[in-house]
Design a protein around this motif. Sequence first.
Motif, short mmCIF file in Angstrom:
data_model
loop_
_atom_site.label_atom_id
_atom_site.label_comp_id
_atom_site.label_asym_id
_atom_site.label_seq_id
_atom_site.Cartn_x
_atom_site.Cartn_y
_atom_site.Cartn_z
N HIS A 1 -8.03 6.52 -0.35
CA HIS A 1 -7.23 5.38 -0.80
C HIS A 1 -6.95 4.48 0.40
O HIS A 1 -6.88 4.94 1.54
CB HIS A 1 -5.91 5.86 -1.42
N SER A 2 -6.80 3.18 0.14
CA SER A 2 -6.63 2.22 1.23
C SER A 2 -5.38 2.47 2.05
O SER A 2 -5.28 2.04 3.20
CB SER A 2 -6.60 0.79 0.66
N THR B 1 -7.77 5.57 -14.60
CA THR B 1 -6.56 5.35 -13.83
C THR B 1 -5.47 4.87 -14.77
O THR B 1 -5.67 3.92 -15.53
CB THR B 1 -6.79 4.31 -12.73
N PHE C 1 0.31 6.06 -6.22
CA PHE C 1 -0.41 5.21 -5.26
C PHE C 1 -0.51 3.77 -5.74
O PHE C 1 -0.43 3.46 -6.93
CB PHE C 1 -1.81 5.77 -4.98
N GLU D 1 0.85 -1.19 0.00
CA GLU D 1 0.00 0.00 0.00
C GLU D 1 0.88 1.24 0.00
O GLU D 1 1.57 1.53 0.98
CB GLU D 1 -0.95 0.00 1.21
N THR E 1 -7.10 1.00 -6.95
CA THR E 1 -8.38 1.61 -6.64
C THR E 1 -8.21 2.89 -5.82
O THR E 1 -7.57 2.89 -4.77
CB THR E 1 -9.28 0.64 -5.87
N VAL E 2 -8.79 3.99 -6.30
CA VAL E 2 -8.74 5.27 -5.61
C VAL E 2 -10.03 6.02 -5.91
O VAL E 2 -10.64 5.81 -6.97
CB VAL E 2 -7.51 6.10 -6.07
#
Length: 365
Positions: free
Chosen positions: A276-277, A244, A219, A195, A223-224
């Motif tokens: 974001h994660s 993306t 990043f 991450e 996924t964002v």
Amino acid sequence: MKILIFLAFCVHLSAADTHSYRYFYTAVTSGINFPEFTLVGLLDGVEFEYYDSNIRKYIPKTEWMKKNEEPGYWNGQTQIAQGAEESFKVTVATAMQRFNHTTGVHTVQLMYGCERDDDGTTRGYLQYGYDGEDFVGLDLKTKTWIAPTPQALITKNKWEKTGAEANYWNGYLEKECIEWLNRHLSYGRETLEREDPPTASVFQKHSSSPEVVCHATGFFPKTVMITWQKDGEDVHDDVDLRETLPNQDGSFQKRSILTVSAEDLQKHTYTCVIQHSSLEKEMVLHVRERRNGGGGGSGGAPIGIIVGVVAALVALAGVVGFLIWKKKRSGETSTGFQTVPQNSSPPSDDDSSSNNSNTKECPPA
């Protein structure tokens, strides 16, 4: 551009708890500054293996693939890809004939793959495209071929006579594709499940432009979420959320463009919100603070962002391929499109087979 459009249409974001395994093939008519045949494999959106008609070799694109697959794997895949290259030349000619095209630049593309959720749910998909538009695709639920254009009916009717192609793909996508996904995921898990937080900025394309750009880069995973707020309330109108894109270092970038008048910018508080994660809490960037300086408010995008976008487009242009089967099935050449899925031989640690069971076999075009 049509190559990029087709890819953008086909490749959707994977959720954080989903692993995806995709291949893209692209064949292009000769005479342009682009390989006539390109093949690429993506694992969780990361390019991990590649071939094109210029280099004529199947190569690893990540250290973890280079480290874990033996030379026999790459040699076998090179032979398969070279056969696929020849097959797709015929496919391009056939497609052009179907559409009554005798000159010009034209493309045939194939996208297929599978996904696995952490709860064990799996999905598969397959789609052919011509000149950036859908040509023929497989509906796995009904095991039928979808032909959105009259030119694809010959292929659809040919493949549905016995149903063998759909049954074969169904078996491959439900089992063998998932096995290869798990195998290669085990090689790259440390890298693919990392991450990395985004670096973000807000800027105007030009000092007088009504478009304000919120750009996040660097990043991982892919996924964002990028959203806009006006005085603390979500804004949905006049927002252009872009695809993306990959960076050269394996991370990703994404931008969202808000169209807003100078008057509104002065009267209201606009913010870009990034989730974001990798972030403990959402990232909030204030537009007004950036409007008169700072992150490129009066001079357009910072040079680092421009370089990143160009690099991402180059990387995306490479994401236009796929592995193909070297075995031509009898009776299929009349349609110009043939199908037998990649990885038709499941992963195995038994190297006694003369065909090398660790080498993936791929579908003819």
